[in-house]
Scaffold this motif. Structure first.
Motif, PDB file in Angstrom:
ATOM      1  N   TYR A  41     -32.223 -13.521  24.401  1.00 48.46           N
ATOM      2  CA  TYR A  41     -30.772 -13.541  24.183  1.00 48.46           C
ATOM      3  C   TYR A  41     -30.385 -12.923  22.844  1.00 48.46           C
ATOM      4  O   TYR A  41     -29.283 -12.403  22.691  1.00 48.46           O
ATOM      5  CB  TYR A  41     -30.239 -14.978  24.250  1.00 48.46           C
ATOM      6  N   CYS A  75     -32.631 -18.363  20.429  1.00 55.60           N
ATOM      7  CA  CYS A  75     -31.446 -17.718  19.860  1.00 55.60           C
ATOM      8  C   CYS A  75     -30.306 -18.715  19.716  1.00 55.60           C
ATOM      9  O   CYS A  75     -29.772 -19.199  20.711  1.00 55.60           O
ATOM     10  CB  CYS A  75     -31.048 -16.548  20.770  1.00 55.60           C
ATOM     11  N   PHE A  78     -26.547 -17.383  20.854  1.00 62.00           N
ATOM     12  CA  PHE A  78     -26.141 -17.394  22.255  1.00 62.00           C
ATOM     13  C   PHE A  78     -25.607 -18.767  22.671  1.00 62.00           C
ATOM     14  O   PHE A  78     -24.924 -18.896  23.681  1.00 62.00           O
ATOM     15  CB  PHE A  78     -27.301 -16.973  23.164  1.00 62.00           C
ATOM     16  N   GLY A 103     -37.655 -17.269  32.002  1.00 67.35           N
ATOM     17  CA  GLY A 103     -37.775 -18.243  30.912  1.00 67.35           C
ATOM     18  C   GLY A 103     -37.918 -19.642  31.463  1.00 67.35           C
ATOM     19  O   GLY A 103     -38.269 -19.814  32.634  1.00 67.35           O
ATOM     20  N   SER A 107     -33.350 -21.506  29.084  1.00 69.39           N
ATOM     21  CA  SER A 107     -32.900 -20.119  29.261  1.00 69.39           C
ATOM     22  C   SER A 107     -32.071 -19.963  30.533  1.00 69.39           C
ATOM     23  O   SER A 107     -31.074 -19.229  30.556  1.00 69.39           O
ATOM     24  CB  SER A 107     -34.102 -19.178  29.340  1.00 69.39           C
ATOM     25  N   THR A 109     -30.370 -22.360  32.052  1.00 69.61           N
ATOM     26  CA  THR A 109     -29.093 -23.056  31.846  1.00 69.61           C
ATOM     27  C   THR A 109     -28.125 -22.152  31.088  1.00 69.61           C
ATOM     28  O   THR A 109     -26.939 -22.052  31.437  1.00 69.61           O
ATOM     29  CB  THR A 109     -29.305 -24.351  31.023  1.00 69.61           C
TER      30      THR A 109
END
Ligand code: ADP
Length: 363
Positions: A41, A75, A78, A103, A107, A109
Motif C-alpha cells: 500500500y 503502511c 493507507f 496478503g 491487507s 480488510t
C-alpha cells in the motif's frame, strides 16, 4: 484493455512471486494492461516509480524465488483516508480500477474498505480538480480480489495459504538436521516454530518429525504440563529412544493464557530430568528460501483465477478471495472469510479454543 494492478502486502511468504507472475500473465493474455505496485500500500500511496507497467518478460525468472520481488510493507498512510485518497488518484491516473491484493487478513480488510469508499474518494478527487468527470464515470467501480500469502495457514476459507508448504519444508529440513546431532549426543532439543495464534505449523511439524511433545496455541496444556512432559520424555527414553524432540509454537500458552517459552520448557527438562537440552529457534528461516513445488503451483492457480475473477466482476458482484478447496482454486466471498478469521482471533483472545478450532475448519 482494462487496467489491473497486483501488489503484495503484510508479511511475505514463499510462492507470492508465482502468484504475481500468473496474475500478470493471465492479464496480458486477456488483453489487459498489467501493473505491479511495489512496496504494498505504501507504493500505492506514494505512486511515482512504485507503480510500473509489467510485461510478459518482467515476471520471468521469479517463480523459483522466495519472498516477494515487488516488495511488501506495512503502511500507516493507507489506514488514513488522506492516504487512500492519494492512492485512488495514483490508480485513476494510470487507468487502474482492478486490484489483486496478496496478503493477510489485514491487507484484505484494507482493500475492502478502499473499495467501499471508492466512489466518495472519486467525488473528492473530482471536487479537487484532480480527475475529470469522464475519468470518474469510466472508473466508477473498484474491483478487488484477494489471495492469502501466509506461512501460518491462518486464514479461514482456504485449505492452504501460499507459503505454508514451503515453511514446512524449511522446518523439517532443520529438524532432520537437528535429529542427527541429537542422536549422537543423546540430547533433547526444543524447536521453536512460527505460529502466533495458529498451530498448523507446529502440529504438522510434530507429526512428520516424530516429535515427542507439541505446544500449540489452540490446545494449551493444563498447569501440570511439566510432569506430563517429563513422563512422556522418560517413557520414550525407556523405549530405547536416544533423543527427544519438543516443538513449541512461538505463541504457545497454558490454560490460563500464560505464555510458555522454549526457555520455560528447557528449565523443566533440565531441572527435573537433567537431560542435555538445547533450544533452536527457527525464526525467519521459515519464511525464507525457495518455494516448494506445491506453493509454486498454488500461486500459479490462484493468480490465474484471481485475474479471471476480476475480469468477470460486475458492480453487483461481491469481492472474492481465491482459495484452495481440495485441489481446486475457487472463489469465496472475501469479507465472510475475513470476518471468520477475525472471529477466530477473538475466540483465541477469549480463551475459547474449541470455538477457534471449529471456526478454522471447513464450514
Ligand atoms: P496482514 O495483511 O499480513 O494481516 P497487516 O494487518 O499488517 O498484515 O496489514 C498490512 C497493511 O494493510 C497495513 O500496514 C495497512 O497498510 C493495511 N491495512 C490493514 N488493515 C487495514 C484497515 N483496517 N484499513 C486500511 N488499511 C489496512
Amino acid at each position: 484493455g482494462k487496467g489491473l494492478a497486483v501488489f503484495t502486502s503484510g508479511g511475505d511468504s514463499q510462492g507470492m512471486n508465482a502468484a504475481v507472475r500468473a496474475c500478470v500473465r493471465m492479464a496480458i493474455y486477456l488483453g489487459c494492461k498489467a501493473y505491479f505496485i511495489r512496496e504494498g500500500y505504501q507504493g500505492m500511496v506514494d505512486g511515482g516509480d512504485n507503480i510500473v507497467e509489467a510485461n510478459w518478460a518482467s515476471v520471468s525468472s521469479i517463480i523459483h524465488r522466495g519472498g516477494t520481488v515487488i516488495g511488501s510493507a506495512r503502511c500507516m498512510d493507507f489506514k488514513q483516508r488522506a492516504g487512500r485518497l492519494k492512492a485512488a488518484n495514483n490508480l485513476i491516473q494510470r487507468g487502474i480500477s482492478n486490484l489483486v491484493v496478496i496478503g493477510g487478513d489485514g491487507s484484505l480488510t484494507g482493500a475492502n474498505l478502499f473499495r467501499q469508499e471508492w466512489s466518495s474518494l472519486l467525488d473528492e478527487l473530482l471536487k479537487n480538480g484532480q480527475i475529470t468527470e469522464e475519468q470518474k464515470t469510466k472508473y466508477a467501480v473498484l474491483h478487488i480480489v484477494g489471495m492469502v500469502g501466509s506461512i501460518d495457514n491462518d486464514f479461514c476459507g482456504t485449505d492452504m495459504t501460499i507459503g505454508t508448504d514451503s515453511a514446512l519444508h524449511r522446518i523439517i529440513e532443520a529438524i532432520d538436521a537437528i535429529v542427527s546431532t541429537a542422536y549422537s549426543h543423546q540430547r533433547t532439543f526444543i524447536m521453536e516454530v512460527m505460529g502466533r495464534h495458529c498451530g498448523y505449523l507446529p502440529v504438522v511439524t510434530g507429526i512428520v518429525s516424530e516429535a515427542d511433545y507439541v505446544f500449540c496455541p489452540e490446545s494449551p496444556p493444563p498447569s501440570d504440563w511439566p510432569d506430563k512432559l517429563c513422563d512422556k520424555l522418560i517413557q520414550e527414553r525407556n523405549a530405547g529412544q536416544r533423543l527427544n524432540i519438543i516443538i513449541v509454537a512461538e505463541g504457545a500458552i497454558d490454560r490460563d493464557g500464560k505464555p510458555i517459552s522454549a526457555e520455560d520448557i528447557k528449565k523443566v527438562v533440565v531441572d527435573k530430568l537433567q537431560q542435555d537440552t538445547r533450544i533452536t529457534v527457527l525464526g525467519h528461516v521459515q519464511r525464507g528460501g525457495n518455494p516448494s513445488a506445491f506453493d509454486r503451483v498454488l500461486g500459479c492457480r490462484m493468480g490465474a483465477e484471481a485475474t479471471l475473477a476480476l475480469m468477470e466482476a460486475t458492480s453487483e458482484s461481491v469481492p472474492v478471495v481465491v482459495s484452495l478447496d481440495g485441489n481446486q482454486a475457487v472463489r469465496v466471498p472475501l469479507m465472510e472469510c475475513v470476518e471468520r478469521t477475525q472471529a477466530v482471533a477473538k475466540a483465541m483472545a477469549d480463551k475459547n479454543w474449541e470455538l477457534a478450532v471449529k471456526l478454522r475448519g471447513r464450514s
